[in-house]
Design a protein around this motif. Structure first.
Motif, PDB file in Angstrom:
ATOM      1  N   ILE A 211      16.518 -11.082   8.098  1.00  7.00           N
ATOM      2  CA  ILE A 211      17.705 -10.897   7.239  1.00  7.00           C
ATOM      3  C   ILE A 211      18.122  -9.422   7.291  1.00  7.00           C
ATOM      4  O   ILE A 211      19.295  -9.109   7.469  1.00  7.00           O
ATOM      5  N   GLU A 212      17.138  -8.536   7.146  1.00  8.26           N
ATOM      6  CA  GLU A 212      17.451  -7.094   7.164  1.00  8.26           C
ATOM      7  C   GLU A 212      18.105  -6.687   8.481  1.00  8.26           C
ATOM      8  O   GLU A 212      18.990  -5.844   8.515  1.00  8.26           O
ATOM      9  N   LYS A 213      17.650  -7.303   9.568  1.00  9.91           N
ATOM     10  CA  LYS A 213      18.200  -6.952  10.887  1.00  9.91           C
ATOM     11  C   LYS A 213      19.535  -7.640  11.155  1.00  9.91           C
ATOM     12  O   LYS A 213      20.078  -7.518  12.252  1.00  9.91           O
ATOM     13  N   LYS A 214      20.006  -8.406  10.163  1.00  7.00           N
ATOM     14  CA  LYS A 214      21.286  -9.133  10.264  1.00  7.00           C
ATOM     15  C   LYS A 214      21.302 -10.090  11.461  1.00  7.00           C
ATOM     16  O   LYS A 214      22.341 -10.283  12.123  1.00  7.00           O
ATOM     17  N   GLU A 215      20.137 -10.667  11.766  1.00  7.11           N
ATOM     18  CA  GLU A 215      20.076 -11.635  12.859  1.00  7.11           C
ATOM     19  C   GLU A 215      20.674 -12.963  12.385  1.00  7.11           C
ATOM     20  O   GLU A 215      20.706 -13.256  11.188  1.00  7.11           O
ATOM     21  N   CYS A 216      21.146 -13.766  13.332  1.00 10.10           N
ATOM     22  CA  CYS A 216      21.585 -15.116  12.983  1.00 10.10           C
ATOM     23  C   CYS A 216      21.249 -16.058  14.136  1.00 10.10           C
ATOM     24  O   CYS A 216      20.825 -15.623  15.200  1.00 10.10           O
ATOM     25  N   GLY A 217      21.375 -17.352  13.867  1.00 12.52           N
ATOM     26  CA  GLY A 217      21.023 -18.353  14.874  1.00 12.52           C
ATOM     27  C   GLY A 217      19.627 -18.907  14.643  1.00 12.52           C
ATOM     28  O   GLY A 217      19.063 -18.781  13.557  1.00 12.52           O
ATOM     29  N   ILE A 218      19.070 -19.492  15.704  1.00 13.18           N
ATOM     30  CA  ILE A 218      17.757 -20.151  15.591  1.00 13.18           C
ATOM     31  C   ILE A 218      16.658 -19.209  16.085  1.00 13.18           C
ATOM     32  O   ILE A 218      16.807 -18.556  17.122  1.00 13.18           O
ATOM     33  N   PHE A 219      15.557 -19.145  15.340  1.00 12.31           N
ATOM     34  CA  PHE A 219      14.373 -18.389  15.774  1.00 12.31           C
ATOM     35  C   PHE A 219      13.130 -19.241  15.573  1.00 12.31           C
ATOM     36  O   PHE A 219      12.996 -19.909  14.549  1.00 12.31           O
ATOM     37  N   HIS A 220      12.222 -19.192  16.525  1.00 12.47           N
ATOM     38  CA  HIS A 220      10.901 -19.788  16.339  1.00 12.47           C
ATOM     39  C   HIS A 220      10.007 -18.723  15.719  1.00 12.47           C
ATOM     40  O   HIS A 220       9.832 -17.637  16.297  1.00 12.47           O
ATOM     41  N   VAL A 221       9.492 -19.042  14.527  1.00 15.27           N
ATOM     42  CA  VAL A 221       8.644 -18.096  13.787  1.00 15.27           C
ATOM     43  C   VAL A 221       7.279 -18.766  13.640  1.00 15.27           C
ATOM     44  O   VAL A 221       7.097 -19.654  12.796  1.00 15.27           O
ATOM     45  N   ALA A 222       6.348 -18.391  14.501  1.00 16.25           N
ATOM     46  CA  ALA A 222       5.071 -19.107  14.526  1.00 16.25           C
ATOM     47  C   ALA A 222       3.950 -18.181  14.977  1.00 16.25           C
ATOM     48  O   ALA A 222       4.207 -17.058  15.424  1.00 16.25           O
ATOM     49  N   GLY A 223       2.737 -18.668  14.852  1.00 15.37           N
ATOM     50  CA  GLY A 223       1.586 -17.910  15.312  1.00 15.37           C
ATOM     51  C   GLY A 223       1.691 -17.689  16.819  1.00 15.37           C
ATOM     52  O   GLY A 223       2.343 -18.460  17.525  1.00 15.37           O
ATOM     53  N   PRO A 224       1.033 -16.626  17.327  1.00 16.29           N
ATOM     54  CA  PRO A 224       1.190 -16.270  18.735  1.00 16.29           C
ATOM     55  C   PRO A 224       0.428 -17.174  19.706  1.00 16.29           C
ATOM     56  O   PRO A 224       0.629 -17.092  20.910  1.00 16.29           O
ATOM     57  N   LYS A 225      -0.434 -18.065  19.170  1.00 15.14           N
ATOM     58  CA  LYS A 225      -1.268 -18.867  20.079  1.00 15.14           C
ATOM     59  C   LYS A 225      -1.267 -20.337  19.664  1.00 15.14           C
ATOM     60  O   LYS A 225      -1.286 -20.630  18.455  1.00 15.14           O
ATOM     61  N   ALA A 226      -1.268 -21.225  20.659  1.00 15.75           N
ATOM     62  CA  ALA A 226      -1.313 -22.665  20.379  1.00 15.75           C
ATOM     63  C   ALA A 226      -2.763 -23.117  20.234  1.00 15.75           C
ATOM     64  O   ALA A 226      -3.651 -22.618  20.943  1.00 15.75           O
ATOM     65  N   PHE A 227      -2.989 -24.040  19.325  1.00 11.97           N
ATOM     66  CA  PHE A 227      -4.336 -24.588  19.093  1.00 11.97           C
ATOM     67  C   PHE A 227      -4.256 -26.100  18.932  1.00 11.97           C
ATOM     68  O   PHE A 227      -3.341 -26.600  18.265  1.00 11.97           O
ATOM     69  N   SER A 228      -5.248 -26.810  19.460  1.00 11.38           N
ATOM     70  CA  SER A 228      -5.395 -28.216  19.074  1.00 11.38           C
ATOM     71  C   SER A 228      -5.986 -28.195  17.659  1.00 11.38           C
ATOM     72  O   SER A 228      -6.578 -27.180  17.240  1.00 11.38           O
ATOM     73  N   ARG A 229      -5.836 -29.309  16.938  1.00  9.27           N
ATOM     74  CA  ARG A 229      -6.397 -29.360  15.577  1.00  9.27           C
ATOM     75  C   ARG A 229      -7.906 -29.061  15.601  1.00  9.27           C
ATOM     76  O   ARG A 229      -8.432 -28.376  14.723  1.00  9.27           O
ATOM     77  N   GLY A 230      -8.591 -29.599  16.622  1.00  8.25           N
ATOM     78  CA  GLY A 230     -10.041 -29.400  16.728  1.00  8.25           C
ATOM     79  C   GLY A 230     -10.390 -27.935  16.959  1.00  8.25           C
ATOM     80  O   GLY A 230     -11.274 -27.374  16.294  1.00  8.25           O
ATOM     81  N   ASP A 231      -9.674 -27.303  17.906  1.00  5.32           N
ATOM     82  CA  ASP A 231      -9.943 -25.889  18.189  1.00  5.32           C
ATOM     83  C   ASP A 231      -9.629 -25.030  16.963  1.00  5.32           C
ATOM     84  O   ASP A 231     -10.331 -24.051  16.687  1.00  5.32           O
ATOM     85  N   TRP A 232      -8.559 -25.407  16.242  1.00  2.00           N
ATOM     86  CA  TRP A 232      -8.205 -24.647  15.037  1.00  2.00           C
ATOM     87  C   TRP A 232      -9.302 -24.789  13.976  1.00  2.00           C
ATOM     88  O   TRP A 232      -9.707 -23.805  13.344  1.00  2.00           O
ATOM     89  N   ALA A 233      -9.791 -26.013  13.806  1.00  2.00           N
ATOM     90  CA  ALA A 233     -10.849 -26.235  12.808  1.00  2.00           C
ATOM     91  C   ALA A 233     -12.079 -25.385  13.138  1.00  2.00           C
ATOM     92  O   ALA A 233     -12.696 -24.776  12.255  1.00  2.00           O
ATOM     93  N   ARG A 234     -12.408 -25.289  14.435  1.00  2.00           N
ATOM     94  CA  ARG A 234     -13.574 -24.478  14.834  1.00  2.00           C
ATOM     95  C   ARG A 234     -13.297 -22.983  14.617  1.00  2.00           C
ATOM     96  O   ARG A 234     -14.173 -22.225  14.208  1.00  2.00           O
ATOM     97  N   LYS A 235     -12.058 -22.574  14.854  1.00  2.00           N
ATOM     98  CA  LYS A 235     -11.682 -21.166  14.636  1.00  2.00           C
ATOM     99  C   LYS A 235     -11.798 -20.814  13.146  1.00  2.00           C
ATOM    100  O   LYS A 235     -12.303 -19.746  12.783  1.00  2.00           O
ATOM    101  N   VAL A 236     -11.327 -21.735  12.294  1.00  2.00           N
ATOM    102  CA  VAL A 236     -11.401 -21.509  10.845  1.00  2.00           C
ATOM    103  C   VAL A 236     -12.872 -21.446  10.412  1.00  2.00           C
ATOM    104  O   VAL A 236     -13.269 -20.562   9.644  1.00  2.00           O
ATOM    105  N   ALA A 237     -13.670 -22.377  10.942  1.00  2.00           N
ATOM    106  CA  ALA A 237     -15.098 -22.398  10.599  1.00  2.00           C
ATOM    107  C   ALA A 237     -15.746 -21.064  10.974  1.00  2.00           C
ATOM    108  O   ALA A 237     -16.504 -20.475  10.185  1.00  2.00           O
ATOM    109  N   TRP A 238     -15.404 -20.565  12.155  1.00  2.00           N
ATOM    110  CA  TRP A 238     -15.957 -19.273  12.596  1.00  2.00           C
ATOM    111  C   TRP A 238     -15.540 -18.150  11.645  1.00  2.00           C
ATOM    112  O   TRP A 238     -16.379 -17.371  11.177  1.00  2.00           O
ATOM    113  N   ALA A 239     -14.223 -18.084  11.332  1.00  2.00           N
ATOM    114  CA  ALA A 239     -13.720 -16.976  10.499  1.00  2.00           C
ATOM    115  C   ALA A 239     -14.330 -17.006   9.099  1.00  2.00           C
ATOM    116  O   ALA A 239     -14.572 -15.957   8.504  1.00  2.00           O
TER     117      ALA A 239
END
Ligand code: NAP
Length: 298
Positions: A211-239
């Motif tokens: 908003i501050e940058k006065k951008e408009c249109g569509i943006f994908h706003v997401a984490g930088p890495k893709a995870f399967s649900r299983g890999d994510w669960a293991r990552k959370v368990a580790w953290a």
């Protein structure tokens, strides 16, 4: 952001749910934020399915921008309650746009959408890829996007699998369920579905920065890495220092009725080009752990 006018608010935040709460707590000191929604504790009562209420509240708040997090975001709930899903996720934004156009077309509208607008056959979707939603939630959100585009100044931010922490009252997310189940020695069932888990602190900051940058249109706003649900669960368990042997990968999770895209991971190149940064999943999960420890939740 504030123009300094009488009764002028910077932002009308519609919906103070999981993401809305984070936007409010991070920015309520820097910006004049008014909140609107269907539960108590908002500055204005507003059911976005009611067009007259939308106009009345926008008139009273007189904002420079509307941040519309209000949504029916339960994917399986929407599948069973199609009419309600379209009323909130598609007619809601339509009512807001009509009110904006009538009161002051210069107001910026920020609408939040989802990686589920894609069918998941390809993954790593960018903003130029063609949506092809599979279920009711996804179809209603795509309709909401199309309605939001009718505003003169709009931002559509597509998010994916939100995680993070506001308070113990937060709604149950996949990540919180992993932490809670593993903490009490219960199993976690995780499918092979691939998404881009998104830290709500980063999503909230990216929203305000765009908003501050006065951008408009569509943006994908997401984490930088893709995870399967299983890999994510293991990552959370580790953290969180939890036992990952309780994580069981399954073809489909019991109780899920809505179709899920196989791989709806999002490409965030366009967002990064604006100079906005997203934390790595390791940094984000450790920050979330710190926030929860500080509140005595874990
Ligand atoms: N959660 C995810 O993993 C995820 C993933 C991708 C995209 N998204 C999108 O991100 C956005 C925010 O998601 P979230 O997880 O923060 O949602 P959430 O926690 O479910 O919050 C949505 C809020 O919408 C409000 N609401 C519902 N019906 C309403 C109505 N008729 N009128 C006015 N307000 C209404 C409620 O606000 P109050 O109760 O405060 O009034 C509710 O707290 C949504 O657009 C969602 O589709 C979420």
């Amino acid at each position: 952001m504030n123009g300094g006018g009488k009764n002028l608010s910077d932002i009308l935040l519609v919906g103070k749910g999981f993401l809305g709460q984070k936007i409010y707590s991070l920015y309520c000191n820097d910006y004049k934020i008014k909140t609107a929604g269907i539960t108590e504790g908002n500055d204005f009562f507003l059911d976005i399915t009611n067009p007259e209420q939308c106009l009345k509240v926008i008139r009273k708040a007189n904002p420079l921008a509307i941040v519309l997090t209000a949504s029916l975001s339960g994917v399986d709930y929407c599948e069973k309650h199609s009419r309600e899903a379209f009323a909130v996720n598609a007619v809601g934004p339509k009512n807001i746009v009509n009110a904006v156009r009538e009161f002051n077309p210069a107001i910026k509208l920020v609408f939040f959408s989802t990686d589920y607008v894609f069918d998941g056959q390809k993954g790593n979707y960018d903003e130029n890829d063609m949506p092809n939603p599979l279920g009711v939630y996804a179809k209603s959100k795509l309709k909401g996007e199309r309605e939001s585009m009718k505003a003169d100044d709009f931002l559509i931010l597509r998010l994916s699998t939100l995680y993070g922490f506001n308070s113990p009252k937060d709604k149950q997310t996949f990540t919180r369920m992993i932490i809670e189940n593993l903490s009490i020695g219960e199993k976690v069932f995780a499918s092979k579905q691939i998404t881009s888990p998104t830290f709500i602190d980063d999503a909230a900051k990216a929203t305000i920065k765009l908003i501050e940058k006065k951008e408009c249109g569509i943006f994908h706003v997401a984490g930088p890495k893709a995870f399967s649900r299983g890999d994510w669960a293991r990552k959370v368990a580790w953290a969180f220092g939890l036992n990952e042997s309780l994580i069981e990968e399954v073809e489909s999770v019991p109780g899920q009725i809505a179709p899920r895209p196989k791989n709806s991971s999002l490409n965030i190149g366009k967002l990064l080009e604006t100079g906005i940064k997203m934390h790595s999943s390791t940094e984000s999960l450790l920050l979330m752990k710190e926030q929860m420890e500080k509140e005595g939740v874990i």
